[in-house]
Design a protein around this motif. Structure first.
Motif, PDB file in Angstrom:
ATOM      1  N   SER A 109       0.808  -1.228   0.000  1.00 40.21           N
ATOM      2  CA  SER A 109       0.000   0.000   0.000  1.00 40.21           C
ATOM      3  C   SER A 109       0.841   1.278   0.000  1.00 40.21           C
ATOM      4  N   TYR A 110       2.018   1.234   0.615  1.00 42.97           N
ATOM      5  CA  TYR A 110       2.898   2.412   0.599  1.00 42.97           C
ATOM      6  C   TYR A 110       4.303   1.977   0.968  1.00 42.97           C
ATOM      7  N   GLY A 111       5.258   2.874   0.768  1.00 47.07           N
ATOM      8  CA  GLY A 111       6.634   2.536   1.115  1.00 47.07           C
ATOM      9  C   GLY A 111       7.532   3.751   1.077  1.00 47.07           C
ATOM     10  N   SER A 112       8.822   3.497   1.188  1.00 46.06           N
ATOM     11  CA  SER A 112       9.802   4.578   1.233  1.00 46.06           C
ATOM     12  C   SER A 112      10.881   4.365   0.179  1.00 46.06           C
ATOM     13  N   ASP A 113      11.160   5.413  -0.574  1.00 54.04           N
ATOM     14  CA  ASP A 113      12.271   5.403  -1.511  1.00 54.04           C
ATOM     15  C   ASP A 113      12.944   6.775  -1.469  1.00 54.04           C
ATOM     16  N   LYS A 114      13.811   7.066  -2.399  1.00 56.39           N
ATOM     17  CA  LYS A 114      14.564   8.320  -2.336  1.00 56.39           C
ATOM     18  C   LYS A 114      13.678   9.546  -2.509  1.00 56.39           C
ATOM     19  N   SER A 287       6.283   9.834  -5.992  1.00 54.34           N
ATOM     20  CA  SER A 287       6.426   8.438  -6.379  1.00 54.34           C
ATOM     21  C   SER A 287       5.508   7.555  -5.539  1.00 54.34           C
ATOM     22  N   THR A 288       5.393   6.294  -5.941  1.00 55.98           N
ATOM     23  CA  THR A 288       4.562   5.356  -5.189  1.00 55.98           C
ATOM     24  C   THR A 288       5.233   4.943  -3.886  1.00 55.98           C
ATOM     25  N   GLY A 289       6.555   4.900  -3.869  1.00 51.06           N
ATOM     26  CA  GLY A 289       7.294   4.446  -2.698  1.00 51.06           C
ATOM     27  C   GLY A 289       7.333   2.936  -2.558  1.00 51.06           C
ATOM     28  N   ILE A 290       6.554   2.232  -3.360  1.00 54.74           N
ATOM     29  CA  ILE A 290       6.466   0.768  -3.263  1.00 54.74           C
ATOM     30  C   ILE A 290       7.635   0.132  -4.014  1.00 54.74           C
ATOM     31  N   SER A 291       8.354  -0.762  -3.344  1.00 59.72           N
ATOM     32  CA  SER A 291       9.617  -1.256  -3.885  1.00 59.72           C
ATOM     33  C   SER A 291       9.471  -2.361  -4.922  1.00 59.72           C
ATOM     34  N   GLU A 292       8.448  -3.201  -4.806  1.00 62.17           N
ATOM     35  CA  GLU A 292       8.302  -4.332  -5.723  1.00 62.17           C
ATOM     36  C   GLU A 292       7.269  -4.054  -6.814  1.00 62.17           C
ATOM     37  N   LYS A 293       7.501  -4.579  -7.997  1.00 62.05           N
ATOM     38  CA  LYS A 293       6.589  -4.378  -9.112  1.00 62.05           C
ATOM     39  C   LYS A 293       5.192  -4.886  -8.769  1.00 62.05           C
ATOM     40  N   GLY A 295       3.339  -4.158  -6.416  1.00 65.51           N
ATOM     41  CA  GLY A 295       3.059  -4.289  -4.988  1.00 65.51           C
ATOM     42  C   GLY A 295       3.202  -5.692  -4.447  1.00 65.51           C
ATOM     43  N   VAL A 296       3.949  -6.532  -5.155  1.00 72.28           N
ATOM     44  CA  VAL A 296       4.193  -7.891  -4.672  1.00 72.28           C
ATOM     45  C   VAL A 296       4.883  -7.823  -3.308  1.00 72.28           C
ATOM     46  N   ILE A 297       4.473  -8.688  -2.396  1.00 73.15           N
ATOM     47  CA  ILE A 297       4.995  -8.682  -1.034  1.00 73.15           C
ATOM     48  C   ILE A 297       6.149  -9.682  -0.909  1.00 73.15           C
ATOM     49  N   THR A 298       7.215  -9.289  -0.211  1.00 71.59           N
ATOM     50  CA  THR A 298       8.358 -10.171   0.011  1.00 71.59           C
ATOM     51  C   THR A 298       8.516 -10.461   1.501  1.00 71.59           C
TER      52      THR A 298
END
Length: 335
Positions: A109-114, A287-293, A295-298
């Motif tokens: 749903s959300y995340g952190s990137d640069k 940006s979306t901040g989501i790290s995986e294409k 929104g796939v969960i790891t």
């Protein structure tokens, strides 16, 4: 009436009845939910809302029942069936699952990137510049037990503060909409800001960044997920699949579409809602901040918080395993 005409009428009636039954069953998906109740956020657009506007949810409809306060409340409302799906920080999801709240994450749903991250900010020229300077100070967060609290405590531990010293740092809940102003009014010493609220404060000026979460954790990461209860997934698997498929496509649309076009679409969505919401803050979206294409969960997205909770004494070793918390079975980008 001759027999031929009577037969044709009978065939027509039977065909119509069968057609009607078939159409009804198809549109209702064998009795599964077609209207998903959820919480929205004023002045912003979530990925499910974007998916609906782009037509990616098909015949699924979204119905907002009110404004979101934060992840822990979203978990509670979903678990008690007051809403159908929620979104929360993964650490909060782990803590709830450990207390036997049976929810399962299905997509990021959300995340952190640069470009999109959570940071700690103080007024420029102040005395707070390092972890030691936090002792005895008040820190504003949107909600306790969520992303900001985890980040702050990790930052303080990395700064070699003892647990007793960390206890002297007071976390204060403040509304996200007024957090910046509360800082400027000197009612708190530090405030945790992210996304649009952070960029707006930096644009106004007079605030300094002390740290950001991607530096504390050393990587970009998906921080929170959308989830349903286990029971809802069991009873509505096709609805969940359609929801996840649409949200995954919406995430990728936002990731690959020029920023200006994404912002314009967000503005159109909010204006169509006719709730007298401001669109002024959308210009800060990056940006979306989501790290995986898609929104796939790891597993790593949960491992880091499980380890944190164990180290913090809030979980026992092996009490919760990552694979118990999420599923990628409905996400087309996981295949």
């Amino acid at each position: 009436m001759n027999k031929t005409v009577a037969l044709l009428i009978l065939v027509g009636l039977v065909s119509g009845i069968l057609s009607g039954c078939s159409e009804g069953k198809s549109s209702a998906k064998s009795g599964e939910d077609q209207i998903l109740q959820y919480q929205s956020a004023p002045g912003s657009v979530s990925f499910p809302e974007l998916a609906a506007d782009l037509g990616y949810l098909g015949d699924l409809k979204l119905e907002s029942i009110g404004d979101s306060v934060g992840g822990p409340e979203s978990i509670q409302l979903t678990a008690t069936k007051q809403i159908d799906f929620g979104a929360a920080f993964n650490g909060a999801i782990i803590k709830s699952y450990a207390k036997n709240v049976k929810i399962k994450s299905v997509i990021g749903s959300y995340g952190s990137d640069k470009n999109t991250y959570v940071g700690a900010y103080a007024l420029e020229g102040g005395a707070i510049k390092s972890a030691k300077d936090f002792i005895g100070k008040k820190v504003g967060v949107n909600i306790l037990g969520a992303h900001s609290e985890f980040v702050i405590k990790d930052y303080l531990r990395q700064g070699n503060l003892t647990e007793k010293e960390i206890e002297q740092v007071t976390l204060v809940t403040v509304p996200s909409s007024s957090a910046e102003q509360i800082l400027r009014n000197h009612q708190i010493d530090v405030v945790m800001l992210s996304g649009i609220a952070r960029d707006r404060a930096l644009t106004t000026g007079g605030v300094a960044e002390i740290f950001k979460d991607i530096d504390v954790f050393g990587t970009e990461f998906t921080a929170g997920d959308y989830f349903f209860t286990d029971q809802y997934i069991k009873e509505n698997p096709n609805t969940v699949r359609q929801f996840v498929d649409g949200v995954a496509k919406a995430i990728e649309w936002a990731r690959t579409t020029p920023r200006e076009e994404v912002i314009k679409r967000f503005e159109e969505i909010i204006n169509k809602r006719e709730r007298k919401e401001t669109i002024d803050n959308l210009k800060f979206w990056k940006s979306t901040g989501i790290s995986e294409k898609g929104g796939v969960i790891t597993p790593s997205e949960y491992d880091v918080w499980i380890d944190w909770l164990v180290a913090n004494g809030e979980l026992k070793e092996g009490q919760v395993k990552p694979e118990e918390l999420y599923t990628n079975e409905f996400n087309p980008f996981a295949k």
